[in-house]
Motif scaffolding. Sequence first.
Motif, PDB file in Angstrom:
ATOM      1  N   PRO A  91       0.622  -1.415  -0.094  1.00 27.13           N
ATOM      2  CA  PRO A  91      -0.264  -0.167  -0.222  1.00 27.13           C
ATOM      3  C   PRO A  91       0.651   1.268  -0.174  1.00 27.13           C
TER       4      PRO A  91
ATOM      5  N   ASP B 135      -4.071   4.108   0.759  1.00 26.24           N
ATOM      6  CA  ASP B 135      -4.411   2.474   1.607  1.00 26.24           C
ATOM      7  C   ASP B 135      -4.327   2.213   0.003  1.00 26.24           C
TER       8      ASP B 135
ATOM      9  N   ARG C 200      -5.022 -10.048   2.485  1.00 25.94           N
ATOM     10  CA  ARG C 200      -4.685  -8.769   2.317  1.00 25.94           C
ATOM     11  C   ARG C 200      -4.865  -7.900   2.835  1.00 25.94           C
ATOM     12  N   ARG C 201      -6.076  -7.879   3.666  1.00 28.67           N
ATOM     13  CA  ARG C 201      -6.605  -7.352   4.974  1.00 28.67           C
ATOM     14  C   ARG C 201      -7.400  -8.104   6.000  1.00 28.67           C
ATOM     15  N   TYR C 202      -7.212  -7.434   6.944  1.00 28.48           N
ATOM     16  CA  TYR C 202      -7.830  -8.426   7.648  1.00 28.48           C
ATOM     17  C   TYR C 202      -7.435  -7.324   9.373  1.00 28.48           C
TER      18      TYR C 202
ATOM     19  N   ARG D 282      -6.952  -3.877   9.024  1.00 26.46           N
ATOM     20  CA  ARG D 282      -5.870  -3.624   8.485  1.00 26.46           C
ATOM     21  C   ARG D 282      -4.761  -4.173   7.563  1.00 26.46           C
ATOM     22  N   ASP D 283      -4.389  -3.063   6.614  1.00 24.12           N
ATOM     23  CA  ASP D 283      -4.016  -4.261   5.796  1.00 24.12           C
ATOM     24  C   ASP D 283      -2.506  -5.226   6.289  1.00 24.12           C
TER      25      ASP D 283
ATOM     26  N   TRP E   2       0.958  -3.825   7.080  1.00 23.61           N
ATOM     27  CA  TRP E   2       0.807  -3.129   8.441  1.00 23.61           C
ATOM     28  C   TRP E   2       0.855  -4.197   9.936  1.00 23.61           C
ATOM     29  N   TRP E   3       0.227  -5.488   9.653  1.00 26.25           N
ATOM     30  CA  TRP E   3       0.391  -6.477  10.211  1.00 26.25           C
ATOM     31  C   TRP E   3       1.659  -7.014  10.903  1.00 26.25           C
TER      32      TRP E   3
ATOM     33  N   HIS F 153      -6.806  -6.990  -2.655  1.00 25.70           N
ATOM     34  CA  HIS F 153      -7.820  -8.046  -2.828  1.00 25.70           C
ATOM     35  C   HIS F 153      -7.248  -9.218  -2.060  1.00 25.70           C
ATOM     36  N   THR F 154      -7.753 -10.270  -1.520  1.00 25.28           N
ATOM     37  CA  THR F 154      -7.112 -11.699  -0.917  1.00 25.28           C
ATOM     38  C   THR F 154      -6.700 -12.795  -2.108  1.00 25.28           C
TER      39      THR F 154
ATOM     40  N   ASP G 144     -13.200 -10.068  12.368  1.00 24.97           N
ATOM     41  CA  ASP G 144     -13.352 -10.137  10.690  1.00 24.97           C
ATOM     42  C   ASP G 144     -14.006 -11.425  10.452  1.00 24.97           C
TER      43      ASP G 144
END
Length: 410
Positions: free
Chosen positions: A56, A73, A204-206, A209-210, A213-214, A244-245, A308
Amino acid sequence: MTIEHVETLIVGGGQAGLTASHMLSRRGRAHVVLERARIAERWRTERWDGLRFQFPNWSVQLPDFPFKHTDPDGFTTSPDIVAFLTAYAAFIAAPVRSGVAVTHLRRRTSGARFQAETSAGPIAADNVIVATGPYQRPVLPALLQDQPGLFQVHASRYRAPEQLPAGAVLVVGGGASGAQIAEELVHAGRRVFLSVGHHRRMPRRYRGRDLIWWLAEMKLDQTPVEKRGSDRALPLITGAYGGHTIDFRQFAAQGITLLGRVVASQAGVLEIAPDLGDSLLAGDAAYAAFLDLVDAYVARQALDVPTDADARARLADPPDVREPMRRLDLDAAGISSVIWSTGYACDFGWIDLPVFDAEGMPRHRGGITEVPGLYFLGLMWLSKMNSSFLSGVAGDAERLANHIAGQRAG
């Protein structure tokens, strides 16, 4: 004949070479950067038109030089990365000589430690930093080399759907590039076959957060090479279509025909390994393990992030998985093009120094080799997970610059 002498020669004008230049300039150390073509050449000529960067925008940065953007983002394009690296080179006033290829590097018997033969003449150097990156030589299998009339291209030479002749397309390789190209082709209305092997699927995000980031929050991107583990597959992520995942079952729902690994070919008929289901299950396991890791971290740190539950939902296996295809007749399937998304190999044949293992990879510790004055930078897992990331190369570059400056002081 008088030979030019430099203190440090940096080979490669991409993110690694430029960052090394910045670190050496900070320490007042003289150096030259040689680039075989133009700054960020691979970003210019070995990426397809529709590629979106996997990281991102908010995470893209080089030392003292953040990436300018309007959507933190979002996921930027190759031309924007080229412009970013070019601007960075100007910002740090990097002494780059473009259009100069290094063809041979050897040890000298007197004076400077090394001599580089280049397209512009020989250069002697006390130190050499090899910053040519991990993606040097496209791997192109010979399975279909005798198939007349079949358009074949490595992912590094693919540009756009319009480049391909009419007909169905086979994409061999379900990594990040192969997945993004396959998705682009099906969006363009092509019939697509995608050969998938072992992969590590990531969200991709969870939980708001991206993934990047994690990785940073849990310091996983700082994982040292000693703790890398046995699975060498790269994380499967995409920045396409907003990011996207990747779920290959969803690809099948979009109309992409999934295949296992291509293992052999005879007279235009491909033999397909019966491993598609196992590959998807391995991807699922990596995905679930990462979600579990995040959930445990959130609980320990009492982070205020949303739940999530949808992230753990799984689509049913498509027919491609339940009854995997074992043979694929290219003509019968109407396949006119094959895109080989089969990765890259390093190419250090121009380095004539005793620094490589039996597989041709450099022996080093964090980029510092046993040959005094010879360094490597920008390779995957050079010292830690993010060593080859655009925004992760700075730590390694700083360590090498410190080593060079310390040796000079000594």
